[in-house]
Design an enzyme around this catalytic site. Structure first.
Site: not given
Ligand SMILES: O=C(O)CCC(=O)C(=O)O
Ligand SMILES: [Mg+2]
Ligand SMILES: NC(=O)C1=CN([C@@H]2O[C@H](COP(=O)(O)OP(=O)(O)OC[C@H]3O[C@@H](n4cnc5c(N)ncnc54)[C@H](OP(=O)(O)O)[C@@H]3O)[C@@H](O)[C@H]2O)C=CC1
Length: 473
Positions: A160, A237, A338, A362
């Site tokens: 990210y 993982k 997983d 996420d």
């Molecule tokens: O920032 C986004 O567009 C997606 C972020 C995301 O899916 C989240 O933080 O759960």
């Molecule tokens: Mg998300």
């Protein structure tokens, strides 16, 4: 100070002391409405939050809302491509605690995520997403009430960070060339591997500092939970990504046994201790044999290492943790990513706090929310040491936008997390009661209505907010 916004004339700033908010009775709180369904769910949430504060404190406490802009709405006010104006950043920094609706991120090209940008700009390193079941919520799962977990997701790094290069770009090609010609051949463990010349390239940094500050928060949270929920599971993982995800696990354990030695026990330590408890005369080697499957097939060096591990654990913590005392400590264990996706479905009650890196968290937070009723019931908070921004787990759900249809529960519950963070527990409890009773009375939006047996006529988004308020009393 601001270009196009004006702070409320009444109210005071939240300040921070030792990482904790110091909250006046009339805090000014910036909010971002959000794109897509933000237009539906934010007004519903604001109404419920205000009603709860008024009912709980009869005017003694009140939130002064400060409207700030991001996403599509910001472009309307500030001009083309002004998705995250400086005004908004200044206001969030100034007032410390904010709440937001979802913001759109285009796939492939276009702007990078505004949601991720906010987390990085304000160093909101812990994304906290509780997944807990409200009785009566329809679920695709047979026993959703058994799931009661809090996901602690590292929120600032991993892929990210957004350091990546498009396939065919000059720098991307240069990087691939340097990796293929110099760096990979100079690393014997990579053998003759080569990166395909037509690859896009992304970088996945996982730092010791980032991993440990997240795990530190997770353990501190676990210490506040009832004894039977005092557990932190490091999700990774690491079998495949040894130096990023595997390192996250190792740094997590390292932190647990260094900073929280008297309060924590690792799963492996608990096996060693309980082996000795069941048989006080067990030799170190037999204890090692019990904790390591396939011990006898290992090289003698490896066997000696495990025997040494057993000895070190017994020498160092038998006094403080042995004879069952470890059962009162925070249990720190780890699971491969997983496997945890099936574990939360097959053995949900064996987990409590799940500490994860950014991408795994996420994925896992959407999956866990689905078990307890779906994304409409998934709240969240992004917490740093001097700022906190509350937001739902879900996104803008564009196909439902503007229809007064989706479930505002996730933003409302994010608001509950915010009230709890402010220490306004009475208001938070009213909302939890109102929401729980509305659901138990089958007064729900489309997402839950379609799962109920027999089906019920769904409430609109705004009607669900009203139903929650009606059930305060
Ligand atoms: O920032 C986004 O567009 C997606 C972020 C995301 O899916 C989240 O933080 O759960
Ligand atoms: Mg998300
Ligand atoms: N923090 C943020 O602001 C986030 C932003 N995003 C962004 O949102 C955009 C859309 O993402 P997308 O992949 O469609 O994911 P979304 O989470 O927006 O929506 C996916 C599906 O989840 C269900 N859902 C979402 N919100 C609700 C709700 N409030 N009530 C009931 N059901 C809900 C709907 O399912 P159904 O239609 O089956 O009923 C919806 O179609 C993207 O640009 C993405 O980047 C994504 C995640 C987080």
């Amino acid at each position: 100070m601001y270009d196009k916004i004006t702070a409320p004339t009444t109210g005071a700033k939240i300040t921070f002391k030792n990482g904790e908010p110091v909250v006046p009775d009339n805090p000014i709180i910036p909010f971002i409405r959000g794109d897509g369904t933000g237009i539906d769910i934010w007004p519903a949430a604001q109404k419920v939050l205000d009603a709860a504060v008024e009912t709980a404190y009869k005017g003694k406490r009140k939130i002064s809302w400060f409207k700030v802009f991001a996403g599509d709405e910001a472009c309307e006010v500030y001009g083309t491509y002004q998705y995250l104006p400086q005004d908004t950043l200044t206001a969030i920094k100034e007032y410390g605690v904010a709440i937001k609706g979802p913001l759109t991120t285009p796939i492939g090209g276009g702007i990078r995520s505004l949601n991720v940008a906010l987390r990085q700009i304000f160093d909101l390193y812990a994304c906290v997403r509780p997944c807990r079941y409200y009785p009566g919520t329809p679920s695709p799962h047979k026993t959703p009430e058994k799931l009661d977990v809090i996901i602690y997701r590292e929120n600032t790094e991993d892929i990210y960070l957004g350091i990546e290069w498009r396939q065919g770009s000059e720098i991307g090609d240069r990087l691939i060339s340097i990796l293929n010609k110099e760096l990979i051949p100079a690393t014997p463990e990579h053998g003759k591997k080569q990166i395909p010349l037509d690859a896009g390239i992304g970088i996945k940094p996982i730092s010791k500092t980032g991993s440990q500050r997240l795990v530190r928060r997770a353990i501190k949270h676990a210490l506040l939970l009832p004894k039977n929920k005092q557990m932190v599971t490091l999700v990774h993982k690491g079998n495949i990504m040894k130096y990023t995800e595997g390192a996250f696990r190792d740094w997590g354990y390292e932190l647990a046994v260094s900073e929280f030695r008297s309060e924590c026990v690792t799963e492996r330590e608990s096996w060693i201790l309980s082996n000795k408890e069941s048989n006080p005369n067990l030799s170190l080697e037999d204890n090692a044999r019990k904790i390591e499957p396939g011990f006898d097939a290992l090289t003698s060096d490896k066997q000696a290492q495990i025997v040494e591990e057993v000895k070190t654990v017994l020498d160092s913590i038998w006094e403080s943790h042995g004879n069952g005392k470890w059962k009162d400590k925070v249990m720190v264990n780890d699971r491969i990513a997983d496997s945890i996706f099936q574990q939360i479905q097959t053995r949900p009650d064996e987990y409590s706090i799940l500490a994860t890196m950014n991408l795994n968290g996420d994925y896992l937070s959407d999956a866990a929310a689905a078990i307890v009723g779906g994304l409409g019931m998934g709240p969240g908070a992004n917490i740093g040491d001097e700022c906190a921004v509350f937001e739902a787990t879900h996104g803008t759900a564009p196909k439902h936008a503007g229809l007064d249809r989706v479930n505002p529960g996730s933003v409302i519950l994010s608001g509950v997390m915010m009230l709890e963070y402010l220490g306004w527990q009475e208001a938070a409890d009213l909302i939890k009661k109102g929401l729980g009773d509305a659901i138990a009375n089958r007064q729900v939006t489309y997402d839950l209505a379609r799962l109920l047996e027999p089906p019920v006529e769904p409430l609109k988004c705004s009607e669900f907010a009203d139903a929650i308020i009606k059930h305060f009393g």
